[in-house]
Motif scaffolding. Sequence first.
Motif, PDB file in Angstrom:
ATOM      1  N   PHE A 179      37.294   2.779  10.050  1.00 40.22           N
ATOM      2  CA  PHE A 179      37.734   1.885   9.150  1.00 40.22           C
ATOM      3  C   PHE A 179      36.945   1.098   9.118  1.00 40.22           C
ATOM      4  O   PHE A 179      36.180   1.171  10.265  1.00 40.22           O
ATOM      5  N   VAL A 235      35.296  -3.394   7.610  1.00 38.79           N
ATOM      6  CA  VAL A 235      35.114  -4.657   6.808  1.00 38.79           C
ATOM      7  C   VAL A 235      34.999  -4.245   5.693  1.00 38.79           C
ATOM      8  O   VAL A 235      34.042  -3.516   4.955  1.00 38.79           O
ATOM      9  N   THR A 236      35.759  -4.300   4.410  1.00 34.63           N
ATOM     10  CA  THR A 236      35.002  -4.241   2.889  1.00 34.63           C
ATOM     11  C   THR A 236      34.217  -5.361   2.778  1.00 34.63           C
ATOM     12  O   THR A 236      33.324  -5.877   3.179  1.00 34.63           O
ATOM     13  N   GLY A 237      33.298  -4.160   1.278  1.00 33.68           N
ATOM     14  CA  GLY A 237      32.055  -5.357   0.513  1.00 33.68           C
ATOM     15  C   GLY A 237      33.207  -6.945   0.504  1.00 33.68           C
ATOM     16  O   GLY A 237      32.081  -7.626   0.337  1.00 33.68           O
ATOM     17  N   LEU A 238      34.306  -7.220   0.684  1.00 37.57           N
ATOM     18  CA  LEU A 238      34.924  -8.581  -0.186  1.00 37.57           C
ATOM     19  C   LEU A 238      35.294  -9.247   1.491  1.00 37.57           C
ATOM     20  O   LEU A 238      35.604 -10.125   1.107  1.00 37.57           O
ATOM     21  N   HIS A 289      37.109  -8.095   3.415  1.00 37.96           N
ATOM     22  CA  HIS A 289      38.475  -7.999   3.842  1.00 37.96           C
ATOM     23  C   HIS A 289      38.850  -7.571   5.403  1.00 37.96           C
ATOM     24  O   HIS A 289      38.347  -5.977   5.280  1.00 37.96           O
ATOM     25  N   ARG A 337      40.783  -4.172   6.678  1.00 41.27           N
ATOM     26  CA  ARG A 337      41.680  -2.687   6.430  1.00 41.27           C
ATOM     27  C   ARG A 337      42.829  -2.208   7.341  1.00 41.27           C
ATOM     28  O   ARG A 337      42.487  -2.284   8.623  1.00 41.27           O
TER      29      ARG A 337
END
Length: 77
Positions: free
Chosen positions: A15, A17-20, A22, A24
């Motif tokens: 997992f 952190v997303t590019g935005l 976020h 998950r």
Amino acid sequence: MRGLVLVRADLCGVFAVTGLGHVRLPAVVRHRCDLAGGDRVLLAADRAQGRLVVHPPVMLDAMVDQLYAAVLGGEAA
């Protein structure tokens, strides 16, 4: 404390952190903390230790109740 989620950095982890920006969380973790997809949480980072603490809304409510009880007197709701 039940309800808090502790995330630690792991270079081999699956997992991220997303590019935005976020975070998950696996479904089993969300269910345990009574979170639905898209719920907003408070994140507290300890960069030196590579940790992230996820505070679900129910935990924030409990912390505020305890703080108000301590400051204003009486017991937490």
